[in-house]
Design an enzyme around this catalytic site. Structure first.
Site, PDB file in Angstrom:
ATOM      1  N   TYR A 158      22.991  48.137   6.217  1.00  0.00           N
ATOM      2  CA  TYR A 158      22.192  48.646   7.348  1.00  0.00           C
ATOM      3  C   TYR A 158      23.033  49.571   8.229  1.00  0.00           C
ATOM      4  CZ  TYR A 158      18.975  48.260  11.387  1.00  0.00           C
ATOM      5  OH  TYR A 158      18.116  48.503  12.439  1.00  0.00           O
ATOM      6  N   ILE A 191      16.192  44.473  19.872  1.00  0.00           N
ATOM      7  CA  ILE A 191      14.864  44.667  20.458  1.00  0.00           C
ATOM      8  C   ILE A 191      13.925  43.574  19.926  1.00  0.00           C
ATOM      9  CG2 ILE A 191      12.942  46.307  20.741  1.00  0.00           C
ATOM     10  CD1 ILE A 191      15.619  47.385  21.903  1.00  0.00           C
TER      11      ILE A 191
HETATM   12  P1  NDP Z   1       9.534  45.984  12.119  1.00  0.00           P
HETATM   13  O1  NDP Z   1      10.087  45.195  11.004  1.00  0.00           O
HETATM   14  O2  NDP Z   1       8.854  45.311  13.260  1.00  0.00           O
HETATM   15  O3  NDP Z   1       8.532  47.101  11.524  1.00  0.00           O
HETATM   16  C1  NDP Z   1       8.951  47.909  10.451  1.00  0.00           C
HETATM   17  C2  NDP Z   1       7.954  49.016  10.228  1.00  0.00           C
HETATM   18  O4  NDP Z   1       8.448  49.850   9.170  1.00  0.00           O
HETATM   19  C3  NDP Z   1       6.589  48.512   9.770  1.00  0.00           C
HETATM   20  O5  NDP Z   1       5.606  49.379  10.313  1.00  0.00           O
HETATM   21  C4  NDP Z   1       6.649  48.669   8.241  1.00  0.00           C
HETATM   22  O6  NDP Z   1       5.372  48.859   7.628  1.00  0.00           O
HETATM   23  C5  NDP Z   1       7.466  49.946   8.149  1.00  0.00           C
HETATM   24  N1  NDP Z   1       8.118  50.134   6.848  1.00  0.00           N
HETATM   25  C6  NDP Z   1       9.084  49.363   6.273  1.00  0.00           C
HETATM   26  N2  NDP Z   1       9.426  49.875   5.076  1.00  0.00           N
HETATM   27  C7  NDP Z   1       8.669  50.986   4.901  1.00  0.00           C
HETATM   28  C8  NDP Z   1       8.545  51.956   3.870  1.00  0.00           C
HETATM   29  N3  NDP Z   1       9.281  51.887   2.741  1.00  0.00           N
HETATM   30  N4  NDP Z   1       7.651  52.969   4.019  1.00  0.00           N
HETATM   31  C9  NDP Z   1       6.893  53.066   5.135  1.00  0.00           C
HETATM   32  N5  NDP Z   1       6.963  52.176   6.147  1.00  0.00           N
HETATM   33  C10 NDP Z   1       7.844  51.167   6.029  1.00  0.00           C
HETATM   34  O7  NDP Z   1      10.762  46.892  12.633  1.00  0.00           O
HETATM   35  P2  NDP Z   1      11.183  47.317  14.112  1.00  0.00           P
HETATM   36  O8  NDP Z   1      10.015  47.808  14.858  1.00  0.00           O
HETATM   37  O9  NDP Z   1      12.032  46.264  14.685  1.00  0.00           O
HETATM   38  O10 NDP Z   1      12.160  48.531  13.759  1.00  0.00           O
HETATM   39  C11 NDP Z   1      11.735  49.888  13.760  1.00  0.00           C
HETATM   40  C12 NDP Z   1      12.960  50.764  13.576  1.00  0.00           C
HETATM   41  O11 NDP Z   1      13.895  50.493  14.626  1.00  0.00           O
HETATM   42  C13 NDP Z   1      13.713  50.505  12.264  1.00  0.00           C
HETATM   43  O12 NDP Z   1      14.213  51.719  11.757  1.00  0.00           O
HETATM   44  C14 NDP Z   1      14.854  49.615  12.688  1.00  0.00           C
HETATM   45  O13 NDP Z   1      15.944  49.712  11.831  1.00  0.00           O
HETATM   46  C15 NDP Z   1      15.162  50.167  14.064  1.00  0.00           C
HETATM   47  N6  NDP Z   1      15.867  49.246  14.937  1.00  0.00           N
HETATM   48  C16 NDP Z   1      15.317  48.023  15.278  1.00  0.00           C
HETATM   49  C17 NDP Z   1      16.015  47.151  16.094  1.00  0.00           C
HETATM   50  C18 NDP Z   1      15.477  45.837  16.509  1.00  0.00           C
HETATM   51  O14 NDP Z   1      16.243  45.059  17.138  1.00  0.00           O
HETATM   52  N7  NDP Z   1      14.228  45.498  16.249  1.00  0.00           N
HETATM   53  C19 NDP Z   1      17.352  47.517  16.608  1.00  0.00           C
HETATM   54  C20 NDP Z   1      17.825  48.811  16.185  1.00  0.00           C
HETATM   55  C21 NDP Z   1      17.103  49.621  15.388  1.00  0.00           C
HETATM   56  P3  NDP Z   1       4.437  47.593   7.139  1.00  0.00           P
HETATM   57  O15 NDP Z   1       3.903  46.972   8.402  1.00  0.00           O
HETATM   58  O16 NDP Z   1       3.377  48.217   6.298  1.00  0.00           O
HETATM   59  O17 NDP Z   1       5.362  46.678   6.403  1.00  0.00           O
END
Ligand code: NDP
Length: 249
Positions: A158, A191
């Protein structure tokens, strides 16, 4: 970016069915904006995002595709260009984690995370940016992570993907700044989303001790910065990494 009534701005947010992506969709929504809500498989959740977009007075549509599938991405972007003429705001937010200590990490876990978090950026951005270049207008925001800035034990895959995304942000920003397109990265810390739901009580207590703000962040605290980067006032910000992390780095 201007949002006068005669020109509709088109936004595409990947991974917008849940968490941070959903909040970004709701923050970008409003009169004069059309928001494409991408997701991989969770259509029910994506429809809830669309309802949030509509509740904010905006219009939008679901746009399912897997960011790792270049062919599917190209077909979806082609459809958007046909329907709306292009994308003005692209938020590369879709991301996954598969945490494991390096010595136990299977190649598959390494590859899946790199494919989604980094190659996903390439797959979506390339066809979108081609059109932005011809329109001389665009905002690209990549959601990276504190892990990509400092490294995080148990997240070698990651951290590598998110550090790669920071490098790509800075390089692309230099390539296309003269065409009125900005490229920035937003780097959240911990987050409150489904991604952090699996943290144990002990881990949460540790985080609260480590983070100077003493708490996890909220998706809307990330979304507000993304929305700012899409305003006319942010036109001179490019190639930057903006941390939203309660002071952790
Ligand atoms: P969630 O796990 O809550 O949501 C992930 C989202 O990404 C969902 O909408 C999922 O779709 C979608 N997704 C996953 N794989 C794919 C793919 N191959 N193609 C299209 N869509 C995809 O994640 P977060 O909201 O927590 O995270 C969002 C971003 O923020 C990410 O990039 C994460 O790395 C980053 N981030 C998050 C942190 C945290 O603490 N939460 C901290 C730092 C960065 P579906 O619902 O259809 O599965």
């Amino acid at each position: 970016m201007t949002t006068d009534e005669t020109t509709q701005e088109i936004a595409l947010i990947t991974g917008a069915s849940r968490g941070i992506g959903r909040s970004i969709a709701a923050h970008l929504a409003g009169p004069g904006r059309f928001v494409y809500i991408n997701y991989q498989s969770n259509e029910t959740a994506a429809k809830e995002t669309l309802a949030a977009v509509n509740a904010a007075g905006g219009d939008g549509a679901l746009l399912p595709f897997d960011v790792t599938d270049a062919e599917a991405v190209n077909a979806a972007v082609k459809q958007v260009i046909k329907e709306k003429g292009g994308v003005d705001i692209l938020v590369n937010n879709a991301g996954i984690k598969k945490d494991m200590l390096m010595v136990m990490m299977k190649k598959e876990s390494w590859q899946d995370v790199l494919d989604t978090n980094l190659t996903g950026f390439y797959n979506v951005t390339k066809p979108v940016v081609k059109k932005m270049l011809s329109k001389h207008k665009g905002r690209i925001i990549n959601i990276t992570s504190t892990s990509g800035q400092t490294g995080q034990a148990g997240q070698v895959n990651y951290s590598a993907s998110k550090a790669g995304l920071i490098g790509a942000t800075k390089a692309l920003a230099r390539e296309i700044a003269s065409r009125n397109i900005t490229v920035n990265a937003v780097a959240p810390g911990f987050i409150e989303t489904e991604m952090t739901e699996d943290l144990s009580e002990k881990q949460l207590a540790q985080i609260e001790q480590t983070v100077p703000a003493g708490r996890l962040g909220k998706p809307e605290e990330v979304a507000a910065t993304v929305a700012f980067l899409c305003t006319p006032e942010a036109a001179y910000i490019t190639g930057q990494v903006i941390g939203i992390n309660g002071g952790i780095c």
